[in-house]
Design a protein around this motif. Structure first.
Motif, PDB file in Angstrom:
ATOM      1  N   LEU A  24      90.132 -10.324  -6.921  1.00 40.89           N
ATOM      2  CA  LEU A  24      91.342  -9.555  -6.615  1.00 40.89           C
ATOM      3  C   LEU A  24      91.088  -8.056  -6.781  1.00 40.89           C
ATOM      4  CD1 LEU A  24      94.351  -9.631  -5.849  1.00 40.89           C
ATOM      5  CD2 LEU A  24      94.882  -9.756  -8.303  1.00 40.89           C
ATOM      6  N   LEU A  25      90.410  -7.666  -7.850  1.00 35.14           N
ATOM      7  CA  LEU A  25      90.126  -6.248  -8.062  1.00 35.14           C
ATOM      8  C   LEU A  25      89.174  -5.715  -6.983  1.00 35.14           C
ATOM      9  CD1 LEU A  25      89.708  -6.208 -11.941  1.00 35.14           C
ATOM     10  CD2 LEU A  25      91.658  -5.381 -10.624  1.00 35.14           C
ATOM     11  N   ALA A  26      88.196  -6.531  -6.594  1.00 27.61           N
ATOM     12  CA  ALA A  26      87.267  -6.096  -5.545  1.00 27.61           C
ATOM     13  C   ALA A  26      87.989  -5.916  -4.220  1.00 27.61           C
ATOM     14  CB  ALA A  26      86.140  -7.112  -5.394  1.00 27.61           C
ATOM     15  N   ARG A  27      88.916  -6.808  -3.914  1.00 34.48           N
ATOM     16  CA  ARG A  27      89.685  -6.697  -2.672  1.00 34.48           C
ATOM     17  C   ARG A  27      90.494  -5.404  -2.649  1.00 34.48           C
ATOM     18  NH1 ARG A  27      90.362  -8.846   2.592  1.00 34.48           N
ATOM     19  NH2 ARG A  27      92.487  -8.363   3.230  1.00 34.48           N
ATOM     20  N   GLY A  28      90.993  -5.002  -3.821  1.00 38.73           N
ATOM     21  CA  GLY A  28      91.784  -3.775  -3.906  1.00 38.73           C
ATOM     22  C   GLY A  28      90.946  -2.526  -4.102  1.00 38.73           C
ATOM     23  N   GLY A  29      89.628  -2.673  -4.159  1.00 41.40           N
ATOM     24  CA  GLY A  29      88.756  -1.519  -4.365  1.00 41.40           C
ATOM     25  C   GLY A  29      88.894  -0.899  -5.734  1.00 41.40           C
ATOM     26  N   VAL A  30      89.285  -1.701  -6.723  1.00 41.20           N
ATOM     27  CA  VAL A  30      89.502  -1.197  -8.084  1.00 41.20           C
ATOM     28  C   VAL A  30      88.185  -1.212  -8.843  1.00 41.20           C
ATOM     29  CG1 VAL A  30      90.748  -1.518 -10.250  1.00 41.20           C
ATOM     30  CG2 VAL A  30      91.869  -2.051  -8.065  1.00 41.20           C
ATOM     31  N   THR A  31      87.776  -0.069  -9.336  1.00 38.02           N
ATOM     32  CA  THR A  31      86.566   0.062 -10.140  1.00 38.02           C
ATOM     33  C   THR A  31      86.918   0.745 -11.458  1.00 38.02           C
ATOM     34  OG1 THR A  31      86.042   2.196  -9.120  1.00 38.02           O
ATOM     35  CG2 THR A  31      85.093   0.211  -8.087  1.00 38.02           C
ATOM     36  N   VAL A  70      87.030  -0.619 -14.410  1.00 37.28           N
ATOM     37  CA  VAL A  70      87.568  -1.535 -15.413  1.00 37.28           C
ATOM     38  C   VAL A  70      86.697  -2.784 -15.392  1.00 37.28           C
ATOM     39  CG1 VAL A  70      89.929  -0.683 -15.207  1.00 37.28           C
ATOM     40  CG2 VAL A  70      89.186  -2.608 -13.794  1.00 37.28           C
ATOM     41  N   PRO A  71      86.644  -3.536 -16.494  1.00 37.12           N
ATOM     42  CA  PRO A  71      85.865  -4.785 -16.489  1.00 37.12           C
ATOM     43  C   PRO A  71      86.385  -5.715 -15.391  1.00 37.12           C
ATOM     44  CG  PRO A  71      86.483  -4.187 -18.726  1.00 37.12           C
ATOM     45  CD  PRO A  71      87.243  -3.260 -17.817  1.00 37.12           C
ATOM     46  N   PRO A  72      85.525  -6.331 -14.621  1.00 32.91           N
ATOM     47  CA  PRO A  72      85.996  -7.160 -13.517  1.00 32.91           C
ATOM     48  C   PRO A  72      86.820  -8.362 -13.947  1.00 32.91           C
ATOM     49  CG  PRO A  72      83.623  -7.397 -13.818  1.00 32.91           C
ATOM     50  CD  PRO A  72      84.055  -6.248 -14.663  1.00 32.91           C
ATOM     51  N   ASP A  73      86.665  -8.781 -15.199  1.00 30.29           N
ATOM     52  CA  ASP A  73      87.433  -9.937 -15.668  1.00 30.29           C
ATOM     53  C   ASP A  73      88.686  -9.534 -16.436  1.00 30.29           C
ATOM     54  OD1 ASP A  73      86.327  -8.898 -17.969  1.00 30.29           O
ATOM     55  OD2 ASP A  73      85.735 -10.851 -18.795  1.00 30.29           O
ATOM     56  N   VAL A  74      89.099  -8.274 -16.342  1.00 28.53           N
ATOM     57  CA  VAL A  74      90.169  -7.764 -17.196  1.00 28.53           C
ATOM     58  C   VAL A  74      91.466  -8.544 -17.026  1.00 28.53           C
ATOM     59  CG1 VAL A  74      90.906  -5.998 -15.525  1.00 28.53           C
ATOM     60  CG2 VAL A  74      91.356  -5.670 -17.975  1.00 28.53           C
ATOM     61  N   LEU A  75      91.762  -9.020 -15.818  1.00 27.87           N
ATOM     62  CA  LEU A  75      93.023  -9.740 -15.609  1.00 27.87           C
ATOM     63  C   LEU A  75      92.987 -11.141 -16.207  1.00 27.87           C
ATOM     64  CD1 LEU A  75      93.879  -8.611 -11.975  1.00 27.87           C
ATOM     65  CD2 LEU A  75      94.589  -7.598 -14.149  1.00 27.87           C
ATOM     66  N   SER A  76      91.797 -11.640 -16.503  1.00 25.61           N
ATOM     67  CA  SER A  76      91.699 -12.934 -17.178  1.00 25.61           C
ATOM     68  C   SER A  76      91.881 -12.788 -18.687  1.00 25.61           C
ATOM     69  CB  SER A  76      90.354 -13.606 -16.886  1.00 25.61           C
ATOM     70  OG  SER A  76      89.290 -12.936 -17.533  1.00 25.61           O
ATOM     71  N   THR A  77      91.748 -11.580 -19.202  1.00 27.26           N
ATOM     72  CA  THR A  77      91.987 -11.346 -20.624  1.00 27.26           C
ATOM     73  C   THR A  77      93.440 -10.998 -20.896  1.00 27.26           C
ATOM     74  OG1 THR A  77      91.474  -8.973 -20.527  1.00 27.26           O
ATOM     75  CG2 THR A  77      89.626 -10.482 -20.836  1.00 27.26           C
ATOM     76  N   THR A  78      94.215 -10.810 -19.832  1.00 25.18           N
ATOM     77  CA  THR A  78      95.649 -10.556 -19.952  1.00 25.18           C
ATOM     78  C   THR A  78      96.359 -11.871 -20.228  1.00 25.18           C
ATOM     79  OG1 THR A  78      95.497  -8.724 -18.395  1.00 25.18           O
ATOM     80  CG2 THR A  78      97.679  -9.688 -18.735  1.00 25.18           C
ATOM     81  N   ARG A  79      97.198 -11.894 -21.249  1.00 21.02           N
ATOM     82  CA  ARG A  79      97.926 -13.109 -21.612  1.00 21.02           C
ATOM     83  C   ARG A  79      99.383 -13.004 -21.168  1.00 21.02           C
ATOM     84  NH1 ARG A  79      94.299 -17.154 -22.503  1.00 21.02           N
ATOM     85  NH2 ARG A  79      92.386 -16.021 -22.986  1.00 21.02           N
ATOM     86  N   LEU A  97     102.913  -4.342 -11.631  1.00 23.19           N
ATOM     87  CA  LEU A  97     102.879  -4.210 -13.088  1.00 23.19           C
ATOM     88  C   LEU A  97     101.473  -3.941 -13.609  1.00 23.19           C
ATOM     89  CD1 LEU A  97     105.305  -7.098 -14.097  1.00 23.19           C
ATOM     90  CD2 LEU A  97     105.700  -4.660 -14.452  1.00 23.19           C
ATOM     91  N   VAL A  98     100.509  -4.761 -13.205  1.00 19.69           N
ATOM     92  CA  VAL A  98      99.157  -4.568 -13.736  1.00 19.69           C
ATOM     93  C   VAL A  98      98.497  -3.341 -13.119  1.00 19.69           C
ATOM     94  CG1 VAL A  98      98.870  -7.010 -14.276  1.00 19.69           C
ATOM     95  CG2 VAL A  98      98.085  -6.157 -12.069  1.00 19.69           C
ATOM     96  N   GLY A 106      96.419   2.279 -14.225  1.00 17.71           N
ATOM     97  CA  GLY A 106      96.394   3.670 -13.793  1.00 17.71           C
ATOM     98  C   GLY A 106      96.303   3.866 -12.299  1.00 17.71           C
ATOM     99  N   LEU A 107      96.634   2.833 -11.516  1.00 19.16           N
ATOM    100  CA  LEU A 107      96.559   2.935 -10.058  1.00 19.16           C
ATOM    101  C   LEU A 107      97.851   3.511  -9.496  1.00 19.16           C
ATOM    102  CD1 LEU A 107      95.000  -0.569  -9.289  1.00 19.16           C
ATOM    103  CD2 LEU A 107      93.812   1.592  -9.718  1.00 19.16           C
ATOM    104  N   ASP A 108      97.733   4.281  -8.450  1.00 19.17           N
ATOM    105  CA  ASP A 108      98.898   4.822  -7.754  1.00 19.17           C
ATOM    106  C   ASP A 108      99.168   3.946  -6.535  1.00 19.17           C
ATOM    107  OD1 ASP A 108     100.905   6.211  -6.542  1.00 19.17           O
ATOM    108  OD2 ASP A 108      99.753   8.044  -6.184  1.00 19.17           O
ATOM    109  N   LEU A 109     100.209   3.134  -6.617  1.00 19.66           N
ATOM    110  CA  LEU A 109     100.555   2.222  -5.527  1.00 19.66           C
ATOM    111  C   LEU A 109     101.606   2.807  -4.593  1.00 19.66           C
ATOM    112  CD1 LEU A 109     100.588  -1.106  -7.580  1.00 19.66           C
ATOM    113  CD2 LEU A 109      98.744  -0.171  -6.171  1.00 19.66           C
ATOM    114  N   GLY A 110     101.971   4.072  -4.810  1.00 20.86           N
ATOM    115  CA  GLY A 110     102.860   4.772  -3.897  1.00 20.86           C
ATOM    116  C   GLY A 110     104.333   4.572  -4.139  1.00 20.86           C
ATOM    117  N   ALA A 111     104.705   3.883  -5.195  1.00 19.37           N
ATOM    118  CA  ALA A 111     106.118   3.613  -5.462  1.00 19.37           C
ATOM    119  C   ALA A 111     106.735   4.716  -6.304  1.00 19.37           C
ATOM    120  CB  ALA A 111     106.260   2.270  -6.165  1.00 19.37           C
TER     121      ALA A 111
END
Length: 318
Positions: free
Chosen positions: A27-34, A36-45, A255-256, A261-266
């Protein structure tokens, strides 16, 4: 793959992770997010507890099927699913395999987005939605059949089933409402619809909830798909728009993304957009599946000034 959220006893067990490491990385790669650890969303509870005991001997729970946007894992609707479960619903989030950037299976396989390589013309969108409707009907077959995958004491109410979704999932919710008589109500969150509704119309209740910038009546192609279908929705219906929201605002991507720190334009803070999505989706389902009065759906609310009620014939949203 599906995830099931449900009303449960308070438990000290492990909180469920947001998604798997493979899903996070894809998911992070699809969004071009760099950065941050690539598994960061799996550490989110999340707020859910894995394997929690259902509350009491629950019979006749209303069921909501959630369908995410194209390329998105089912986890991106987690906050909505948890809120609905806290209201007393059984909620099933569906991953549409090979449409999501990543779907992890228990045996370790990871299915990626084969559909991402297909030209995205109108025919593709119609086929996409048709496939999702078939997925939804299959899931309902499994959950309401003679051997459902949970204890015998736990039952769903087959007369109280709704489908809600974001983006392509929202378009699929409308198509499922039209195509599967078991679906009694539907919610389209910011999704342009595809094939026209049947000529005879659809008499079951439906909610449109979207960005004011894209879904104000008369504002362009996205709103035009809703206008086309609005005329053929002959039951209870509402068309609501949210000022300051962007497409991702209605999901946990907002939310994530904001926390990363991403700017999603909202212009609307992600937590506020999530609160609005949960409040109005929950109010609609409480009213239509549980028969509970919901003044929030009758008129604009001073508690939610960002939300406009659209008078489609007048081409305006108050």
């Amino acid at each position: 793959m599906v995830s099931v959220w449900y009303p449960a006893e308070r438990s000290a067990g492990p909180r469920a992770r947001f998604m798997t490491p493979a899903e996070s990385e894809l998911l992070l790669a699809r969004g071009g997010v760099t950065g941050v650890p690539p598994d960061v969303l799996s550490t989110t509870r999340t707020n859910a507890v894995e394997g929690a005991r259902p509350v009491g001997r629950r019979h006749g729970l209303p069921l909501v099927v959630l369908s995410p946007g194209f390329t998105k894992p089912r986890a991106t609707l987690t906050s909505l699913a948890e809120d609905l479960a806290s209201r007393g619903y059984a909620v099933v989030g569906v991953d549409h395999t090979h449409e999501s950037v990543g779907t992890s299976f228990p045996d370790g396989r990871v299915a990626t987005c084969a559909a991402c390589a297909v030209p995205h013309d109108p025919a593709f969108r119609e086929e996409l939605v048709a496939g999702r409707v078939a997925d939804t009907s299959f899931v309902l077959d499994e959950l309401t059949g003679p051997r459902p995958p949970w204890p015998d004491a736990w039952r769903l109410d087959p007369a109280r089933i709704a489908v809600a979704g974001h983006s392509a999932g929202g378009a699929s919710a409308l198509a499922a409402l039209a195509g599967d008589p078991r679906v009694r109500a539907g919610v389209d969150v910011d999704g342009s619809t595809t094939a026209p509704l049947p000529a005879g119309g659809v008499a079951r209740p439906f909610l449109f909830l979207g960005r004011r910038s894209q879904h104000t009546p008369g504002s362009g192609p996205a709103a035009g798909t809703w206008e086309r279908d609005w005329a053929h929705l002959t039951g209870w219906k509402r068309w609501l728009v949210v000022t300051g929201a962007e497409h991702a605002s209605f999901t946990d991507v907002g939310l994530v993304g904001e926390q990363l720190g991403l700017d999603l334009g909202a212009d609307l803070p992600a937590a506020r957009a999530s609160e609005i999505t949960r409040a109005y989706t929950g109010a609609f389902l409480d009213r239509r599946l549980r028969g509970r009065p919901q003044p929030l759906l009758d008129r604009p609310s001073p508690r939610h000034p960002e939300v406009g009620f659209c008078a489609v014939e007048a081409g305006a949203c108050g």
